[in-house]
Enzyme design. Structure first.
Site, short mmCIF file in Angstrom:
data_model
loop_
_atom_site.label_atom_id
_atom_site.label_comp_id
_atom_site.label_asym_id
_atom_site.label_seq_id
_atom_site.Cartn_x
_atom_site.Cartn_y
_atom_site.Cartn_z
N HIS A 44 1.37 -1.43 0.12
CA HIS A 44 0.42 -0.04 -0.17
C HIS A 44 0.69 1.10 0.50
O HIS A 44 0.37 2.30 -0.43
CB HIS A 44 -0.98 0.11 1.11
N CYS A 49 -9.28 -2.23 -10.73
CA CYS A 49 -8.53 -1.47 -10.13
C CYS A 49 -7.85 -1.28 -9.80
O CYS A 49 -6.85 -0.59 -8.85
CB CYS A 49 -9.53 -1.21 -9.01
N ASP A 59 -4.27 -7.31 -4.51
CA ASP A 59 -4.79 -8.35 -3.40
C ASP A 59 -4.45 -9.90 -4.03
O ASP A 59 -4.50 -11.15 -3.64
CB ASP A 59 -5.81 -7.88 -2.07
C1 PEP Z 1 -5.36 -4.02 -4.43
O1 PEP Z 1 -5.83 -5.03 -4.05
O2 PEP Z 1 -5.89 -4.57 -6.27
C2 PEP Z 1 -7.00 -3.22 -4.59
C3 PEP Z 1 -7.69 -2.26 -5.66
O3 PEP Z 1 -6.81 -2.70 -3.02
P1 PEP Z 1 -5.62 -2.81 -2.24
O4 PEP Z 1 -4.69 -2.00 -3.42
O5 PEP Z 1 -6.12 -1.16 -1.98
O6 PEP Z 1 -5.76 -3.17 -1.32
MG MG Z 2 -7.10 -4.39 -2.42
#
Ligand code: PEP
Ligand code: MG
Length: 577
Positions: free
Chosen positions: A195, A507, A460
């Site tokens: 993150h 995303c 994830d």
């Molecule tokens: C992901 O897991 O791809 C996502 C977009 O959420 P985050 O990166 O905030 O876990």
């Molecule tokens: Mg995620």
């Protein structure tokens, strides 16, 4: 003497500037002088932090479950003893008074002295207790940072010339940089989709993680070059190298300006396929960047960032204002707001502590469902804001049909309470799920039946499918979006969603990786959400692509298993004209 370090480039571009060594809420803190009339206030701030940590320990002790190993209580007691010792709980006050310094610095001075004594101890068991001291001091520092952000103004130099060098930074730390204008930042730890790296990308400044020893080898104020595209840090460059990188920096800026001129161009492929390019944001103020880069909506608003870097939590009204602000600023364009994904590396004081494996623990929707009141107030805030714009609600980390049902029940409860109070909201508000746990990808039908849309969270999905902790630099080399398991999962999700006529977006960071745009288009993806700064690059790639021509090769890639061959096929796909 000039030398080079290599890490993982997480945000492209070149920065040239002076090194500024910073810490996260660890034992390296900044020092500032306070005027004599503020000594009392600073001492009280220190006392309040000690009290807060004491209360945390009391809370921990009270919550020890029956049958927990005896060591756990012993561990809490030991930490409490360390805290209560006057070395940490009283002596720093004297330092504040005599040295007129900030509370953080006072406790650092004390803990340094204490740790030096530990280092001199022969006994291995006792020497190892130094980590316990560190953990207690970190807790106090965290309690102190609940007031102002922990990143104080740097001691010297204009921000835009500073390269921040830290051992590690939490996502909460990095999001604070949005208020600053540093040239770049780099860390010794971290993975490409941690993150921390994700937020770094949204700052749109070159950055590198996993440099291992930068914090140790670079000196304060040293001239450094950061090549964020290649993950290279050059320390003390000679004039020839400096000139070369100054040229590259200018060229990078020129390319970027050219790409930005595509802002109002629609993202349509050569063969007429319209592609939806939306943006990911962390805070309401990021909307400006969304417009600047020509994104046509917000595909992911990571609402948990509203909960970080503060001692309290935002209540329903404060959240409502934040969501409404974004909805209004987007002028009817779609705004997908994800309910808070706290836990793992995004923690709040009030959240779960000491989880054995936090990425697999009480995180995201799991945490929401254990805190129904907090979750309900977010849902009410989101629904109220839906009256003012085109808001959809996205749920993170759903893994089972039961969790979907529980979540939908909570949304129904939030709606019923608004109905009782006669408060307006969009009754048709769409509810979607992140598909980021392999279980959700494999049992997709129930998600497609019960929800209005899905969004593939590849960060994830890759972490959990390949079993690599995304925040751990020691396994970062295993991160591989081209792994056959990932390509096939992604392709299957897209196909099944299309068949069920349920809108599907991506995303995760894969969506903003321009080297994967063609492959994803070939696999049928038509909606992407990424950091706003990546939208122009991806759009240019879309404009230059003929989807019909590359579909066969993209499909063949699903059957390939050899990584070298997969890379070669991707290169061929990207070279097709
Ligand atoms: C992901 O897991 O791809 C996502 C977009 O959420 P985050 O990166 O905030 O876990
Ligand atoms: Mg995620």
């Amino acid at each position: 003497m000039s030398f080079t370090l290599h890490g993982i480039g997480v945000s492209g571009g070149i920065a040239i500037g002076r090194a500024h060594l910073v810490s996260h809420a660890a034992l390296e803190v900044n020092h500032y002088v306070i005027p004599p009339h503020q000594v009392m206030e600073e001492s009280l701030r220190f006392d309040a932090a000690i009290q807060k940590v004491r209360a945390e320990f009391n809370g921990l002790r009270a919550e020890i479950p029956a049958g927990a190993p005896a060591e756990f209580e012993a561990f809490v007691n030991l930490h409490r003893m360390i805290l209560d010792d006057s070395t940490l709980s009283a002596e720093p006050r004297r330092i504040i008074e005599t040295e007129l310094c900030n509370a953080e610095w006072a406790i650092k001075v004390q803990s340094d002295a204490l740790l030096a004594q530990f280092d001199a101890i022969e006994d291995t068991y006792l020497r190892e207790r130094r980590n316990d001291v560190i953990q207690v001091v970190e807790r106090v520092l965290r309690a102190l940072s609940g007031q102002p952000g922990y990143v104080p103004p740097p001691a010297s130099g204009a921000e835009q010339d500073l390269i921040l060098i830290a051992r590690d930074l939490s996502p909460a730390d990095v999001v604070q940089f949005k208020r600053h204008h540093f040239a770049s930042f780099i860390t010794d730890l971290g993975g490409a989709t941690s993150h921390t790296a994700v937020v770094a990308r949204s700052l749109n400044i070159p950055s590198i993680v996993a440099l291992r020893r930068a914090r140790e080898l670079v000196r304060e104020d040293e001239l450094v070059i950061v090549d964020g595209s290649n993950g290279v840090l050059i320390i003390d460059p000679d004039q020839r190298v400096l000139n070369e990188y100054q040229q590259r920096k200018l060229a990078f800026g020129a390319v970027r300006r050219k790409l930005l001129s595509l802002r109002d161009t629609q993202a349509v492929t050569r063969d007429g396929v319209a592609v939806d390019l939306q943006a990911n944001i962390e805070l309401p103020d990021d909307v400006e960047q969304v417009w600047e880069n020509g994104a046509v909506g917000i595909g992911l608003f990571r609402s948990e960032f509203l909960f970080l870097n503060r001692p309290d939590l935002p209540d329903e009204d404060e959240q409502f204002e934040a969501y409404r602000k974004v909805a209004l600023a987007m002028k009817g364009q779609p705004v997908t707001i994800r309910t808070y994904d706290l836990g793992a590396d995004k923690t709040i004081d009030d959240g779960p502590q000491h989880q054995i494996n936090p990425a697999l623990g009480l995180r995201a929707i799991r945490l929401c469902l254990t805190e129904p009141q907090r979750f309900l107030s977010q849902l009410r805030a989101l629904l109220r804001a839906s009256h003012y714009g085109n808001i959809s609600i996205l749920i993170p980390m759903l893994a089972s049909s039961t969790e979907i049902d529980q979540t939908l029940q909570m949304i129904a409860r939030a709606k019923a309470s608004l109905d009782d109070e006669g408060i307006a909201y969009n009754r048709q508000v769409k509810i979607g799920s992140m598909i980021e746990v392999p279980a959700a990808a494999l049992a997709l039908d129930v998600f497609l039946r019960k929800l209005d849309f899905i969004s593939i969270g590849t960060n994830d999905l890759i972490q959990y499918t390949l079993a690599i902790d995304r925040a751990d630099d020691s396994v970062a080399y295993l991160y591989d979006p081209l792994h056959p398991a990932i390509l096939n999962l992604v392709s299957t999700i897209i196909k099944r969603a299309d068949k069920a006529q349920v809108p599907v977006t991506m995303c995760g960071e894969m969506a903003g990786d321009v080297s994967l745009t063609r492959l994803l288009l070939g696999l049928g993806l038509r909606s992407f959400s990424m950091h706003a700064a990546h939208v122009p690059d991806v759009k240019q790639q879309v404009l230059e692509t003929d989807v019909a021509a590359l579909r066969a090769l993209a499909t063949r890639m699903l059957r390939a298993t050899d990584p070298v061959r997969l890379k070669a096929m991707l290169a061929k796909l990207n070279g097709m004209n």
